[in-house]
Enzyme design. Structure first.
Site, short mmCIF file in Angstrom:
data_model
loop_
_atom_site.label_atom_id
_atom_site.label_comp_id
_atom_site.label_asym_id
_atom_site.label_seq_id
_atom_site.Cartn_x
_atom_site.Cartn_y
_atom_site.Cartn_z
N ASN A 173 0.76 -16.01 -5.21
CA ASN A 173 2.18 -15.63 -5.88
C ASN A 173 1.71 -17.25 -6.58
O ASN A 173 1.66 -18.80 -6.35
CB ASN A 173 3.47 -16.10 -4.84
CG ASN A 173 4.65 -16.35 -5.78
OD1 ASN A 173 4.49 -16.34 -7.10
ND2 ASN A 173 6.07 -16.63 -5.61
N ASP A 210 2.03 -11.89 -7.75
CA ASP A 210 1.06 -11.46 -9.20
C ASP A 210 -0.24 -11.63 -10.35
O ASP A 210 -0.84 -12.50 -9.26
CB ASP A 210 2.83 -12.72 -9.96
CG ASP A 210 1.95 -14.17 -9.65
OD1 ASP A 210 1.07 -14.83 -9.63
OD2 ASP A 210 2.88 -14.13 -9.76
N HIS A 241 2.72 11.50 -10.09
CA HIS A 241 3.66 11.81 -8.86
C HIS A 241 4.69 10.41 -10.51
O HIS A 241 3.79 9.72 -10.77
CB HIS A 241 4.62 11.91 -7.74
CG HIS A 241 4.00 11.10 -7.42
ND1 HIS A 241 3.02 11.42 -6.41
CD2 HIS A 241 4.17 9.81 -7.07
CE1 HIS A 241 2.40 10.06 -6.24
NE2 HIS A 241 3.41 9.40 -6.24
N ARG A 290 -8.51 4.39 -10.78
CA ARG A 290 -8.62 4.61 -9.10
C ARG A 290 -7.63 5.77 -9.62
O ARG A 290 -6.60 5.35 -10.15
CB ARG A 290 -8.73 3.64 -8.02
CG ARG A 290 -8.61 4.19 -6.88
CD ARG A 290 -7.02 4.44 -6.13
NE ARG A 290 -6.53 4.72 -5.10
CZ ARG A 290 -5.45 4.98 -4.08
NH1 ARG A 290 -4.41 5.15 -4.79
NH2 ARG A 290 -6.06 5.40 -3.45
N ASP A 342 -4.32 8.54 -7.83
CA ASP A 342 -4.15 8.50 -6.27
C ASP A 342 -3.50 9.68 -6.60
O ASP A 342 -3.39 10.51 -7.56
CB ASP A 342 -2.96 7.49 -6.55
CG ASP A 342 -2.37 7.71 -5.36
OD1 ASP A 342 -1.92 7.19 -4.43
OD2 ASP A 342 -0.74 7.92 -5.83
N GLU A 385 -8.86 9.51 -5.13
CA GLU A 385 -8.37 9.25 -3.86
C GLU A 385 -8.33 10.97 -3.21
O GLU A 385 -7.47 11.85 -3.75
CB GLU A 385 -7.04 8.83 -3.83
CG GLU A 385 -6.57 8.76 -2.51
CD GLU A 385 -5.69 8.73 -2.01
OE1 GLU A 385 -5.22 8.01 -1.07
OE2 GLU A 385 -4.21 8.67 -2.96
N HIS A 389 -4.73 -0.29 1.68
CA HIS A 389 -3.01 -0.39 1.56
C HIS A 389 -3.08 1.15 2.51
O HIS A 389 -2.19 0.69 2.46
CB HIS A 389 -3.24 -0.39 0.79
CG HIS A 389 -2.86 0.57 -0.41
ND1 HIS A 389 -4.22 0.70 -0.88
CD2 HIS A 389 -2.11 1.47 -0.62
CE1 HIS A 389 -4.86 2.28 -1.44
NE2 HIS A 389 -3.13 2.29 -1.74
N ASP A 390 -3.59 1.62 2.97
CA ASP A 390 -3.49 2.79 3.62
C ASP A 390 -3.38 2.98 4.96
O ASP A 390 -3.06 4.40 5.09
CB ASP A 390 -3.43 3.95 2.76
CG ASP A 390 -2.85 4.79 1.34
OD1 ASP A 390 -1.55 4.05 1.75
OD2 ASP A 390 -4.01 5.18 0.83
N ASP A 449 0.85 0.76 7.36
CA ASP A 449 1.73 0.47 6.51
C ASP A 449 3.23 -0.36 6.77
O ASP A 449 3.17 0.93 7.90
CB ASP A 449 1.69 1.58 5.33
CG ASP A 449 2.70 1.08 4.47
OD1 ASP A 449 3.10 -0.07 4.58
OD2 ASP A 449 2.64 2.21 3.64
N ARG A 493 -0.78 -4.90 4.94
CA ARG A 493 0.09 -5.27 3.58
C ARG A 493 0.01 -7.06 3.22
O ARG A 493 1.38 -7.18 2.93
CB ARG A 493 0.53 -4.36 2.90
CG ARG A 493 0.33 -3.09 2.82
CD ARG A 493 0.90 -2.14 2.37
NE ARG A 493 0.22 -0.65 2.34
CZ ARG A 493 0.98 0.64 1.38
NH1 ARG A 493 2.24 0.53 1.02
NH2 ARG A 493 0.76 1.69 1.48
CA LIG Z 1 5.36 -14.52 -8.50
#
Ligand SMILES: [Ca+2]
Ligand SMILES: [Ca+2]
Lengths: 604, 604
Positions: free
Chosen positions: A143, A169, A242, A322, A324, A353, A419-420, A464, A468
């Site tokens: 952050n 961020d 999507h 990358r 998805d 992916e 992350h998956d 997940d 994360r």
């Molecule tokens: Ca922030």
């Protein structure tokens, strides 16, 4: 010879062009069944003058098969070719019509590379073959600008839930570029950063806008510029299968139904849009109502998405995409995508992916590479779970090497987790020795390794959302030994080209065994890596005569049968060391490894 | 089970989509090794609810393998699938990772059709599957306008030399449309008609202009209009691999050398252009200096050629393109070509000249079909040359059926000969019985048969230029018996859809034998064709129980075990007959055939 086992087909992984002069040919035979294989090749318009035999070599062996390979340079860019297979005194000739017991009188029914067209050459970006990636999930890395935090932001380091926000961020990433540089990686893969309601941003609201919680375009440009200054490439996640539910055209269809000008942007089964008996009335990713599937055959959808594809590469400076859920989008779309992206930057890396066999996307017309989950499973099954033995592991790896053309393997995105998936450390039940061995293999194997943020300091996590977690910035809570290990292995990989793009051969991988030893070799040097996946000390004796001429021309090297420097070695409860040397005796080298030991050797 | 023989890969001929709901899956096993194969399939996001088993059937068998097939309709357009193979009590499960002796606990490593995208469906034009083509070499078919004859025109019917002209033209074709209609064909394939110096016109001077010796644009438009009125489609030859030497941009490079604006339109190795030691200093078709190879990667070349591709289809009304030397042009070019041609006419037929395995071009993104020379060789080797026995012939055909997706096989361009090969009658050493049997097979086999002009009246000819003789219009010199045979076989094919697009199964093809019997079947009826390729009377007993449910749903038909009408039969020195019937006995039907006999039967 077992004819039923012999396989070759035109193109695919069996016959492909790697540059304007060079063809790679491969054939499969039953394991230990065939002693020699030759390609008989020539130009069909000048056969007698150009006919030539080329010996093939076994480059991979799995449970059932030997895989043979050779390189041919046809003088006029045309190659008609057949095979002769020999075992003892038995000889079999093979052409497109099948098998024959005597030499074929004509080459009419031979296989064919009709012409090497530059447009069909299978190229992947050189930088990707030489990259070590670091994957960042931006909401959880750092952050750096609390003025942009979402409402209800949780304290950094809390337990992640499906919908929690912690305020990570882009400014946070920028502030930690020293950390990233120090680790030694030279590429970052960002999961999505476009405006989206969720914390993961896979439900895009606007493909042309950054998520305001992550930063503005100036922060991003600054971040990319600083990365590039440090020699770090930046890859971005594209979610083109999507959109999210708040994507304006989809909002329009929700509101106006059949009258919406965007109704054909999606696959609508029934108006009004809704969920009936748990099933959305429109096509979605999985059955997720908040992820409506695009109609990527629609010209306006294509125009919109392809413009986004071009813009972020061509104008903002990302180094690749990358993609998805890449396998659920049509091939036509991806072919146009490749054309546009490579026009914007010929060196852009296009990574799909794809969790399963990716051959249909990896013929040079769509992607450069795929998320290499088959690598993940094979590696973790052996090193982290102890589910397979050394032989089975080597067979899985060999099957993978044989499945894809070489340029594709050399840029395959080799990950241990993401992350998956659960974190590798958690799959290894918290055993850092096992994580180290998995990473040691990942970082000494051909392809494009990618380290999921925080693995290097011991962050764990189940499926997940647990995988994360927030990055740990308190050094006292980081595993600095693990960090040093990662740093050293990354440095070794980047220092020695053979560990990246050199040839790869297993030297030792026994049934029931837990030690694997393999060789990496190119014109710059010959390396041996030995890994012991057991809690016991083990020793492996390997033959180090050169089995055949390596494709890149490196053959018997000075000292290969002789002295080997230990570049890096260690194991459980063992101080890592990076000195000393080993000597081979009569073409045999004995490598002793402690429990969970690893060693990287270099021929002196 | 011989695991080494088992083959399946995603896409290609093994797994493809034929419409928005339907997937065809195939697998290969060692011949006579596996008794039952099942597909275990479902939606990965709703596995428990959608999991389903589908039995496969053997649809083709060759020397080494059985090929199995089934159709699956995944409820949500997504299909994750594996196989279970059974032999006696042995069961083997197969997924992308290999073979297993017990049921797999998860579907994670199953094969996958991730999503059926309409853009990726493999479609070929319905009309082509139902067409019988007639190939015309315009310079040799009929001279209808002597005012357009080239200088030095030879008397019609003379011996053709490499550079002779006989004055054939488009008006000549138009004047003989009654003849063509009467023969019964419903499509014409013209070799090139664009302006070019040679008699064959494969050395194009101008892709936007007709050859003035052949006629003007009005004659052509009139010809196409009259063909279309008669229900005859018209296919045109495109020579996009190379131009002729008088093509203006190439003339410009010859004249201006490196200063020519067109120098990148070709592949020039050295200026000035010329021939050095017998080798052109620029890339050519073969080593023919008068056929300079295009640089089809160059944007201006693409623009020029693709505009020609669009113009003749979209504005002049041709129904498709036959693509000369298609395999030497890059895949990118052909993909753009398909897009443009199908935009101009979605029903256009795109046929590649490919002499060898054409899989890389036949995945739905490039061609609809290929010149099926493997069919030619298999058919002539058995019927015309007597080089193979019935079993070997059936194996060659089975290999071909297994190699391509069904929509591709159903529009495969099945020829016995062409302007590029000796005439079938000459290959049969003048034996019209052998020609008849070859044609009988051609006209009762799936695909798009094409009759080379004059074969139907007994024109013979060796290799080019002898195979390009003038059409014989003097009825007293035509073989009218042969003509009647062709006419009847064409009529039978066009009358019965089962002979075109029905399923195909060999019922009889023995080792050392010379009789083949096969079944064609669809919902409209069941047919048996029996052909005797020997000079002796033969009789064949065939079992006519249905071996499995035909894919199109036609199963055991009323009367199939019973009475069969003879639709057409004959043989050497035998009056052709088209009446009578045969009765099966206990599921066995005995068919007696005279020397070189043929019979087409229909279940009553
Ligand atoms: Ca922030
Ligand atoms: Ca004329």
């Amino acid at each position: 010879m077992l004819l039923e086992a012999i396989e070759h087909r035109p193109k695919l992984n069996w016959a492909y062009t790697v540059d304007k002069e060079t063809v790679h040919l491969r054939i499969r035979t039953k394991k230990n069944d065939v002693e020699r294989v030759f390609v008989i090749g020539g130009d069909k318009y000048a056969w007698d003058r150009t006919k030539e035999e080329t010996a093939m070599r076994i480059f991979a062996t799995d449970a059932l098969f030997d895989y043979w390979e050779c390189e041919v340079k046809p003088p006029y860019r045309r190659l008609k070719y057949g095979f002769r297979l020999e075992s003892g005194s038995e000889k079999v000739w093979m052409n497109e019509d099948g098998f024959f017991n005597e030499e074929l009188p004509t080459f009419d029914d031979f296989f064919e590379i009709a012409y090497i067209n530059p447009e069909d050459i299978l190229t992947t970006p050189d930088w990707a073959k030489n990259a070590v990636f670091y994957q960042i999930f931006p909401e959880r890395f750092a952050n750096g600008d609390s003025s942009r935090d979402p409402e209800n932001v949780q304290p950094w380091g809390g337990k992640p839930e499906v919908d929690s926000f912690f305020g990570g961020d882009l400014e946070g990433v920028r502030q930690h570029l020293d950390y990233i540089s120090d680790l030694g990686v030279n590429a970052i893969y960002f999961t999505p950063i476009f405006k989206a309601p969720s914390n993961h941003k896979y439900d895009t609201e606007d493909y042309m806008q950054l998520d305001p919680h992550f930063g503005d375009i100036d922060t991003l440009k600054k971040l990319i510029a600083e990365c590039h200054e440090r020699g770090i490439r930046v890859l971005l996640d594209a979610v083109f299968n999507h959109s999210g539910k708040t994507f304006q055209p989809f909002v329009d269809v929700q509101e106006k139904g059949e009258d919406s000008q965007y109704k054909d942007w999606f696959h609508i089964r029934e108006f009004p849009l809704g969920v009936k008996d748990g099933m959305p009335t429109y096509e979605t990713f999985s059955f997720e109502a908040y992820m409506p599937k695009f109609n990527t055959g629609h010209p306006e959808v294509k125009k919109y998405l392809l413009e986004a594809a071009r813009y972020w590469i061509g104008e903002i400076g990302f180094d690749g995409w990358r993609l998805d859920v890449a396998d659920e989008v049509d091939h036509r779309f991806w072919r146009e995508f490749r054309t546009i992206v490579k026009e914007a930057n010929p060196e852009a890396y296009i990574l799909g992916e794809l969790w399963h066999e990716a051959t249909p996307w990896l013929q040079g017309d769509q992607f450069d590479s795929a998320m290499n989950y088959p690598f993940t499973y094979a590696t973790l099954d052996f090193f982290a779970k102890g589910k397979t033995d050394a032989q089975k592991f080597s067979h899985s790896i060999a099957t993978q090497l044989a499945r894809y053309p070489e340029p594709v393997m050399q840029s395959a995105f080799n990950l241990l987790d993401s992350h998956d998936t659960p974190r590798a450390l958690t799959i290894a039940e918290g055993d850092k020795n096992k994580l180290k061995l998995s990473a040691a293999f990942q970082l000494t194997y051909p392809g494009t390794p990618c380290i999921y943020y925080g693995n290097e300091i011991g962050i764990d996590g189940g499926p997940d959302p647990d995988c994360r977690k927030c990055m740990e910035w308190d050094e006292s809570k980081q595993d600095l030994d693990l960090h040093a290990f990662y740093k050293k292995m990354i440095a070794l990989r980047l220092e020695h080209s053979a560990l990246r793009t050199g040839s790869f051969d297993f030297l030792h991988a026994e049934k029931g065994g837990s030690v694997v030893v393999y060789r990496r070799q190119d014109e710059s040097g010959t390396f041996i890596v030995a890994l012991n996946a057991s809690e016991k000390e083990q020793s492996a004796e390997v033959g180090i005569e050169v089995k055949g001429e390596a494709k890149n021309g490196a053959g018997q090297q000075n000292g290969e049968g002789g002295s080997w420097s230990v570049l890096y070695a260690g194991g459980a409860d063992t101080e890592s060391k990076s000195e000393g040397s080993l000597s081979a005796n009569g073409g045999k080298l004995t490598i002793a490894l402690p429990a969970y030991g690893y060693a990287v050797l270099r021929a002196e």
